[in-house]
Design an enzyme around this catalytic site. Sequence first.
Site, PDB file in Angstrom:
ATOM      1  N   HIS A  61       0.851  -1.192   0.000  1.00 48.49           N
ATOM      2  CA  HIS A  61       0.000   0.000   0.000  1.00 48.49           C
ATOM      3  C   HIS A  61       0.890   1.247   0.000  1.00 48.49           C
ATOM      4  CE1 HIS A  61      -3.559   2.381   0.765  1.00 48.49           C
ATOM      5  NE2 HIS A  61      -2.846   3.059   1.655  1.00 48.49           N
TER       6      HIS A  61
ATOM      7  N   GLU B 127       8.585   0.981  -2.991  1.00 51.76           N
ATOM      8  CA  GLU B 127       7.747  -0.232  -3.054  1.00 51.76           C
ATOM      9  C   GLU B 127       8.518  -1.378  -3.695  1.00 51.76           C
ATOM     10  OE1 GLU B 127       3.767   0.203  -4.657  1.00 51.76           O
ATOM     11  OE2 GLU B 127       3.687   2.287  -4.041  1.00 51.76           O
TER      12      GLU B 127
HETATM   13  C1  GRF Z   1       1.063   0.642  -6.166  1.00 55.99           C
HETATM   14  O1  GRF Z   1       1.142   2.002  -5.837  1.00 55.99           O
HETATM   15  C2  GRF Z   1       0.661  -0.160  -4.961  1.00 55.99           C
HETATM   16  O2  GRF Z   1       1.133   0.369  -3.770  1.00 55.99           O
HETATM   17  C3  GRF Z   1      -0.835  -0.072  -4.993  1.00 55.99           C
HETATM   18  O3  GRF Z   1      -1.169  -0.120  -6.369  1.00 55.99           O
HETATM   19  C4  GRF Z   1      -0.081   0.360  -7.137  1.00 55.99           C
HETATM   20  C5  GRF Z   1       0.258  -0.709  -8.130  1.00 55.99           C
HETATM   21  O4  GRF Z   1       1.241  -0.304  -9.033  1.00 55.99           O
HETATM   22  N1  GRF Z   1      -1.448  -1.128  -4.220  1.00 55.99           N
HETATM   23  P1  GRF Z   1       1.839  -1.363 -10.041  1.00 55.99           P
HETATM   24  O5  GRF Z   1       0.685  -1.939 -10.846  1.00 55.99           O
HETATM   25  O6  GRF Z   1       2.548  -2.410  -9.257  1.00 55.99           O
HETATM   26  O7  GRF Z   1       2.770  -0.584 -10.922  1.00 55.99           O
END
Ligand code: GRF
Length: 196
Positions: free
Chosen positions: A113, A178
């Site tokens: 998240h 992330e």
């Molecule tokens: C990311 O910002 C994640 O934190 C959220 O959705 C987005 C997904 O991005 N849950 P991606 O599809 O992995 O580029």
Amino acid sequence: MGSKKLKVAVLISGNGSNLQALIDACEEPSFPAQIALVICNKQKAHGLQRAIKSNIPTKFIDHKNFADRESFDREVNESLVENNIEFVCLAGFMRLLSPWFTKQWSNKMINIHPSLLPSFKGENAQKQAFEYGVKITGCTVHYVTAQMDAGPIIMQEYVNIEDGDDLDSVKEKILAKEHLIYPKSLEKIANQLIVK
Ligand code: GRF
């Protein structure tokens, strides 16, 4: 060498950059997990192409074909079981999951998240944080429970919001973090599960 790897499915709805980070990590021979299936509820999601390119089996399940949330979830579950999946990573999967599903995968499903939970749950978390005016935000990997964005926290990483930042630059900084903590979290968990 040749030791067992945790069989993981990744559920996506969109771009799949976190999926890519997981794919890249799994390519490392010593990584303790393998992605055995990618499930997507959007046929045109770019993430599906990423999986195909890496020879990972994919399954498109259109939520619009199901009368309610749980029947969609049961179909997803069937694919997971058929493919002997042991662990699930949500990566930009834009569907709320039913209590039935979260119970099936309790302690065996994680999500990423884009905020420092418990702040800024729900959609557009980066925008919520930016508009609130916080100076530090970030991302969180957590176990998935029946309550949205509320399960036990596994890992977090922060970013500073500087004076020159706009929403796009904040999103970019968070996404870069992330891509670091999602594979790290999976590695940590897979190592624990495999040792058991
Ligand atoms: C990311 O910002 C994640 O934190 C959220 O959705 C987005 C997904 O991005 N849950 P991606 O599809 O992995 O580029």
